[in-house]
Design an enzyme around this catalytic site. Structure first.
Site, PDB file in Angstrom:
ATOM      1  N   CYS A 112       5.342  38.149  27.458  1.00  0.00           N
ATOM      2  CA  CYS A 112       4.006  38.664  27.148  1.00  0.00           C
ATOM      3  C   CYS A 112       3.444  39.550  28.261  1.00  0.00           C
ATOM      4  O   CYS A 112       2.523  40.332  28.018  1.00  0.00           O
ATOM      5  CB  CYS A 112       3.036  37.512  26.881  1.00  0.00           C
ATOM      6  SG  CYS A 112       3.490  36.499  25.451  1.00  0.00           S
ATOM      7  N   HIS A 286      -4.096  40.244  27.317  1.00  0.00           N
ATOM      8  CA  HIS A 286      -3.061  39.795  26.383  1.00  0.00           C
ATOM      9  C   HIS A 286      -3.681  38.981  25.254  1.00  0.00           C
ATOM     10  O   HIS A 286      -4.497  38.086  25.486  1.00  0.00           O
ATOM     11  CB  HIS A 286      -2.018  38.965  27.134  1.00  0.00           C
ATOM     12  CG  HIS A 286      -1.036  38.296  26.221  1.00  0.00           C
ATOM     13  ND1 HIS A 286      -0.371  38.976  25.220  1.00  0.00           N
ATOM     14  CD2 HIS A 286      -0.614  36.997  26.147  1.00  0.00           C
ATOM     15  CE1 HIS A 286       0.422  38.137  24.581  1.00  0.00           C
ATOM     16  NE2 HIS A 286       0.282  36.943  25.115  1.00  0.00           N
ATOM     17  N   ASN A 316      -0.216  37.304  17.698  1.00  0.00           N
ATOM     18  CA  ASN A 316       0.329  37.535  19.035  1.00  0.00           C
ATOM     19  C   ASN A 316       1.605  38.363  18.904  1.00  0.00           C
ATOM     20  O   ASN A 316       2.611  37.883  18.387  1.00  0.00           O
ATOM     21  CB  ASN A 316       0.622  36.189  19.711  1.00  0.00           C
ATOM     22  CG  ASN A 316       1.164  36.340  21.122  1.00  0.00           C
ATOM     23  OD1 ASN A 316       1.506  37.429  21.563  1.00  0.00           O
ATOM     24  ND2 ASN A 316       1.260  35.232  21.839  1.00  0.00           N
TER      25      ASN A 316
END
Length: 366
Positions: A112, A286, A316
């Site tokens: 990520c 994020h 996500n």
């Protein structure tokens, strides 16, 4: 000299899957998913579409936005958690599918945090005269990870058959994490620019500074425990039967560390450059989970307008979240001439950090 983001682009897969669609194959609800994750829908590719396909689509869009030809690209940096295959990485495939020839490519596996690390690497290549134009890509196809088997046709509304007991049991076993993820990609063109002092209102512009960290002691907070050199053989039926090819996640541990490290990194990079939190126009964070974003806002003592979210529409997308959100904010006019932007992310490994960026006024270029 400044390393400036001159173009952005995204790739949006065709299938939008709502929370309601997931209730057809697992014991969950729209309210449960929304309240715990913030996700309302996510996008998925067709079978046979790989992360490199999305990466190349986003890269092509970013190059067009920047007005840059493929022959002008000096390096391609790709970040992904979901490569097309175990080996090799996707950077070479993205290069080829984008029509870029004969330049060095780099694959990053900071999950990520991969795009954030990629921006920093692009800045270093430019600062050390290794490149003038760098393409940075974050691309993910999580669909292959998701344990829905033949029930995919139910999720996509292609059949009205009932889910089998075995399909429901498998989907339920992994529902805590599988409802989070979606497919998507984003890309940015980072270029060397010689700018006049007026381009930043008399202030430095472009990629200003970064702070990046890794703590391998927390590598097991989220991991895919199977299919690797830890095992002999590398892959076998026993690992598949045990579900070791699926991600395993310590949700509480991830929440605590992400909520602590991302705000700290933002404040640190501001301090290093002599800025205050009030100087920021936007924090591109994020998009892991809306609860984590709320925790970041509370730690920074700011509201949602400074730390915006698009997780409700995308889920996500791991290495894709930063470039997708930045592209959307840029397209909406939230990032304009002189805007001060903080990028921040936390990824499995564990990797995290922040980068400060000021958008130039290109009408003030020499």
């Amino acid at each position: 000299m400044a390393a400036v983001i001159t173009g952005t682009g995204i790739a949006a897969p065709p299938h939008v899957v709502s929370n309601e669609a997931l209730t057809r194959i697992m014991d969950t609800s729209d309210e449960w998913i929304r309240s715990r994750t913030g996700v309302v829908s996510r996008r998925f590719v067709e079978p046979g579409t790989a992360a490199s396909d999305l990466g190349a689509e986003a890269a092509t869009a970013a190059l067009a936005d920047a007005g840059v030809g493929t022959a002008d690209v000096d390096s391609v940096i790709c970040a992904t958690m979901t490569p097309d295959r175990q080996n090799p990485g996707i950077a070479g495939a993205v290069q080829y599918k984008s029509g870029i020839e004969g330049v060095a490519t780099l694959d990053l596996r900071q999950q990520c945090a991969g795009f954030l690390f990629g921006l920093d690497l692009a800045d270093m290549l430019i600062a050390t005269d290794r490149a003038d134009t760098v393409l940075v890509v974050g691309a993910e196809v999580h669909a292959g990870y998701l344990p829905w088997g033949d029930a995919w046709d139910i999720v996509l509304g292609r059949t009205d058959r009932p889910v089998t007991d075995d399909e429901r049991e498998l989907a339920n076993r992994h529902r805590a994490w599988s409802v989070l993820f979606g497919d998507g990609a984003g890309a940015a063109v980072v270029q060397r620019h010689d700018l006049s002092a007026a381009a930043g209102g008399g202030q430095p512009v472009g990629l200003l500074a970064s702070v990046l960290y890794t703590d391998g002691a927390n590598a097991d907070l989220i991991e895919v425990p199977g299919l690797g050199s830890l095992h002999r053989p590398y892959a076998d039926a026993a690992q598949i039967a045990e579900g070791l090819h699926h991600p395993a996640m310590n949700g509480g541990g991830l929440y605590r560390l992400a909520v602590e490290t991302m705000p700290e990194a933002v404040l640190e990079v501001l301090a290093r450059t002599g800025h205050e939190l009030d100087d920021l126009d936007v924090v591109v964070a994020h998009q892991a989970n809306e609860r984590i974003l709320d925790g970041v806002r509370q730690r920074l003592d700011v509201d949602g307008s400074l730390v915006p979210s698009n997780i409700h529409r995308w889920g996500n997308t791991t290495a894709g979240t930063l470039p997708i959100l930045f592209h959307e904010l840029r397209s909406a006019g939230r990032v304009g001439p002189g805007s001060l932007v903080a990028f921040t992310s936390f990824g499995a490994g564990a990797h995290w950090g922040a980068m400060l960026y000021r958008e130039p006024d290109r009408t003030a270029e020499l």
